[in-house]
Write a protein that holds these residues in place. Structure first.
Motif, PDB file in Angstrom:
ATOM      1  N   LEU A  27       0.830  -1.322   0.032  1.00  0.00           N
ATOM      2  CA  LEU A  27       0.131   0.085   0.007  1.00  0.00           C
ATOM      3  C   LEU A  27       1.000   1.249  -0.130  1.00  0.00           C
ATOM      4  O   LEU A  27       0.597   2.136  -0.789  1.00  0.00           O
ATOM      5  CB  LEU A  27      -1.063  -0.083   1.284  1.00  0.00           C
ATOM      6  N   ALA A  28       2.024   1.318   0.476  1.00  0.00           N
ATOM      7  CA  ALA A  28       3.006   2.061   0.685  1.00  0.00           C
ATOM      8  C   ALA A  28       3.565   2.698  -0.726  1.00  0.00           C
ATOM      9  O   ALA A  28       3.488   3.563  -1.007  1.00  0.00           O
ATOM     10  CB  ALA A  28       4.057   2.297   1.871  1.00  0.00           C
ATOM     11  N   LEU A  29       3.734   1.546  -1.208  1.00  0.00           N
ATOM     12  CA  LEU A  29       4.372   1.662  -2.695  1.00  0.00           C
ATOM     13  C   LEU A  29       3.310   2.362  -3.872  1.00  0.00           C
ATOM     14  O   LEU A  29       3.718   2.954  -4.374  1.00  0.00           O
ATOM     15  CB  LEU A  29       4.903   0.178  -3.166  1.00  0.00           C
ATOM     16  N   ALA A  30       2.320   1.807  -3.478  1.00  0.00           N
ATOM     17  CA  ALA A  30       1.128   2.466  -4.673  1.00  0.00           C
ATOM     18  C   ALA A  30       0.818   3.822  -4.066  1.00  0.00           C
ATOM     19  O   ALA A  30       0.611   4.593  -4.868  1.00  0.00           O
ATOM     20  CB  ALA A  30      -0.287   1.579  -4.216  1.00  0.00           C
ATOM     21  N   ALA A  31       1.046   4.307  -2.600  1.00  0.00           N
ATOM     22  CA  ALA A  31       0.904   5.625  -2.444  1.00  0.00           C
ATOM     23  C   ALA A  31       1.696   6.671  -2.693  1.00  0.00           C
ATOM     24  O   ALA A  31       1.647   7.691  -3.527  1.00  0.00           O
ATOM     25  CB  ALA A  31       1.092   5.643  -0.721  1.00  0.00           C
ATOM     26  N   ASP A  53      15.200  12.290   1.287  1.00  0.00           N
ATOM     27  CA  ASP A  53      14.113  12.426   1.819  1.00  0.00           C
ATOM     28  C   ASP A  53      12.984  13.424   1.567  1.00  0.00           C
ATOM     29  O   ASP A  53      11.903  13.699   2.343  1.00  0.00           O
ATOM     30  CB  ASP A  53      13.692  12.081   3.284  1.00  0.00           C
ATOM     31  N   GLU A  54      13.512  14.424   0.555  1.00  0.00           N
ATOM     32  CA  GLU A  54      12.627  15.537   0.329  1.00  0.00           C
ATOM     33  C   GLU A  54      11.491  15.112  -0.724  1.00  0.00           C
ATOM     34  O   GLU A  54      11.375  14.283  -1.439  1.00  0.00           O
ATOM     35  CB  GLU A  54      13.198  16.717  -0.269  1.00  0.00           C
ATOM     36  N   LEU A  55      10.591  16.204  -0.805  1.00  0.00           N
ATOM     37  CA  LEU A  55       9.401  15.868  -1.966  1.00  0.00           C
ATOM     38  C   LEU A  55      10.028  16.178  -3.145  1.00  0.00           C
ATOM     39  O   LEU A  55      11.039  17.062  -3.539  1.00  0.00           O
ATOM     40  CB  LEU A  55       8.456  16.811  -1.576  1.00  0.00           C
ATOM     41  N   ALA A  56       9.413  15.539  -4.187  1.00  0.00           N
ATOM     42  CA  ALA A  56      10.255  15.437  -5.534  1.00  0.00           C
ATOM     43  C   ALA A  56       9.601  16.297  -6.518  1.00  0.00           C
ATOM     44  O   ALA A  56       9.150  15.839  -7.643  1.00  0.00           O
ATOM     45  CB  ALA A  56      10.214  13.903  -6.001  1.00  0.00           C
ATOM     46  N   SER A  57       9.096  17.507  -6.229  1.00  0.00           N
ATOM     47  CA  SER A  57       8.383  18.550  -7.146  1.00  0.00           C
ATOM     48  C   SER A  57       8.369  19.752  -6.651  1.00  0.00           C
ATOM     49  O   SER A  57       8.367  19.945  -5.334  1.00  0.00           O
ATOM     50  CB  SER A  57       6.968  17.877  -7.519  1.00  0.00           C
ATOM     51  N   ILE A  85       6.409   7.224   2.639  1.00  0.00           N
ATOM     52  CA  ILE A  85       7.875   7.104   3.013  1.00  0.00           C
ATOM     53  C   ILE A  85       8.003   6.794   4.363  1.00  0.00           C
ATOM     54  O   ILE A  85       9.143   6.284   4.720  1.00  0.00           O
ATOM     55  CB  ILE A  85       8.446   8.949   3.171  1.00  0.00           C
ATOM     56  N   ARG A  86       7.037   6.783   5.372  1.00  0.00           N
ATOM     57  CA  ARG A  86       6.971   6.064   6.596  1.00  0.00           C
ATOM     58  C   ARG A  86       7.269   4.517   6.649  1.00  0.00           C
ATOM     59  O   ARG A  86       8.046   4.032   7.378  1.00  0.00           O
ATOM     60  CB  ARG A  86       5.694   6.598   7.378  1.00  0.00           C
TER      61      ARG A  86
END
Length: 303
Positions: A5-9, A298-302, A238-239
Motif C-alpha cells: 500500500l505504501a508503494l502504491a501511495a 527524503d525531500e519531496l520530488a516536485s 515514506i514512513r
C-alpha cells in the motif's frame, strides 16, 4: 500501512505531482499568469497544510526566530525560486521537457554537496551526474514539432532543478528531524507572501475577480492534486518504505508528466528526447540509491 500500500501511495503521489505542468499549461491558456497563480496556490496550500498540522499537533507549528529566518531563506532562494522558474519555464517549453529538466536536481544535489559540504564524490555520483547531463542534452537539443523549447525555457527548467537542489541541501542541513508537513507549511506560506509582494511590486493583478470558471477549477485542481494530495500520499508512503526507496519510486513522476502532456496537450517527444528522458531517470535512480551518497533523499520530488 502495508509495504504494498505504501508503494502504491508513492506511485500515485508521483502521478499527482506529474499533473502540475499540464494543469499550469492549461491555466495559461485561460489567461492566468505565473506569479498570481503561484501566489494563490502557495497561500491556499499553506492554509490547508497548516490546518491539517494544527489538528494533528498544533505545538509542532511553533517556530523560534532562528527557524523563521531559515524557513524564509529556504522558501525564497530554494523552493520558491524553483517554483517560479518552473512555472515560467512552462511559458517557453513543453511540459514534458520542463519535467525532465527539473529532474536534473538529484545530480545537482550531489555536485553541491561535494563542492560546498565536502561530501565524498563516489563513482556512483559521478556516473549519475554524467547520465543526467547527457540526458538533458538529448532532451533540449533534439526537437520534434510537438515538443517546443527555447533557450529561455531550457535555462528556466534547469534553474528549477538548481533551486530545488538548494532547497534539498539546505533543509537537510539546517532543519534535520523537522516534520516534513511543518516544513512544507512554512515553505508554502512564506513563498506565497513573497510572490504576492513581487506581484504588487511589478504591477501584476492579484485579484481573481476576472478569472473564468475554468481558471478557478484549474487553480483548485493544482492545489488539491499535485500539491496537497501528492505531498500527503508521499509522506504516508515514506514512513513505510523509507526515504531512499520512496525517492527512487518517485522518479516515475516525469514519465507521468510526459504521458499526461501527450494525452491532454498533444505534446510528443522525439525518439532522441525519449532516450534523454530515460538517461535522466537512470541518473536520478543512481543518485538516490542507498549507498550512492545522494544527499537529502527524503525531500519531496516536485515544485
Amino acid at each position: 500501512m502495508s509495504r504494498r500500500l505504501a508503494l502504491a501511495a508513492v506511485v500515485v503521489s508521483a502521478a499527482c505531482f506529474g499533473t502540475l505542468g499540464v494543469l499550469a499549461s492549461l491555466a495559461y491558456r485561460e489567461g492566468m499568469q505565473p506569479l498570481p497563480l503561484l501566489a494563490w496556490r502557495f497561500v491556499l496550500v499553506a492554509l490547508l497544510m497548516g490546518g491539517i498540522q494544527a489538528l494533528k499537533d498544533p505545538s509542532a507549528l511553533r517556530a523560534g526566530v532562528k527557524d523563521w529566518w531559515r524557513y524564509a531563506a529556504l522558501s525564497i532562494t530554494g523552493y520558491g525560486a524553483a517554483s517560479v522558474c518552473y512555472f515560467f519555464a512552462l511559458k517557453h517549453a513543453s511540459a514534458s521537457i520542463v519535467a525532465v529538466l527539473l529532474y536534473s536536481y538529484p545530480a545537482i544535489v550531489a555536485g553541491l554537496s561535494a563542492a560546498f559540504l565536502h561530501e565524498r564524490m563516489t563513482a556512483a555520483r559521478v556516473v549519475a551526474i554524467a547520465l543526467t547531463a547527457a540526458g538533458c542534452a538529448f532532451v533540449v537539443q533534439a526537437f520534434s514539432p510537438g515538443a517546443r523549447a527555447s533557450a529561455v525555457g531550457i535555462a528556466l527548467g534547469l534553474g528549477a532543478g538548481l533551486g530545488y537542489a538548494v532547497f534539498n541541501v539546505l533543509s537537510h542541513r539546517w532543519l534535520p528531524g523537522r516534520s516534513r508537513l511543518v516544513l512544507m507549511t512554512y515553505t508554502f506560506a512564506i513563498s506565497g507572501v513573497a510572490i504576492a509582494a513581487l506581484c504588487l511590486l511589478t504591477g501584476q493583478d492579484l485579484s481573481p475577480a476576472g478569472w473564468s470558471a475554468v481558471a478557478w477549477w484549474l487553480l483548485l485542481a493544482i492545489v488539491a492534486v499535485p500539491t496537497v494530495m501528492a505531498v500527503l500520499l508521499y509522506l504516508g508512503g515514506i514512513r513505510r518504505l523509507g526515504a531512499a526507496q520512496a525517492a527512487i519510486v518517485s522518479t516515475t513522476e516525469p514519465l507521468f508528466t510526459i504521458a499526461f502532456a501527450a494525452a491532454v496537450l498533444g505534446e510528443r517527444l522525439a525518439s532522441s528526447q525519449a532516450l534523454g528522458a530515460a538517461l535522466v531517470l537512470a541518473g536520478v535512480v543512481l543518485a538516490e540509491m542507498r549507498g550512492s551518497g545522494g544527499a537529502a533523499p527524503d525531500e519531496l520530488a516536485s515544485v
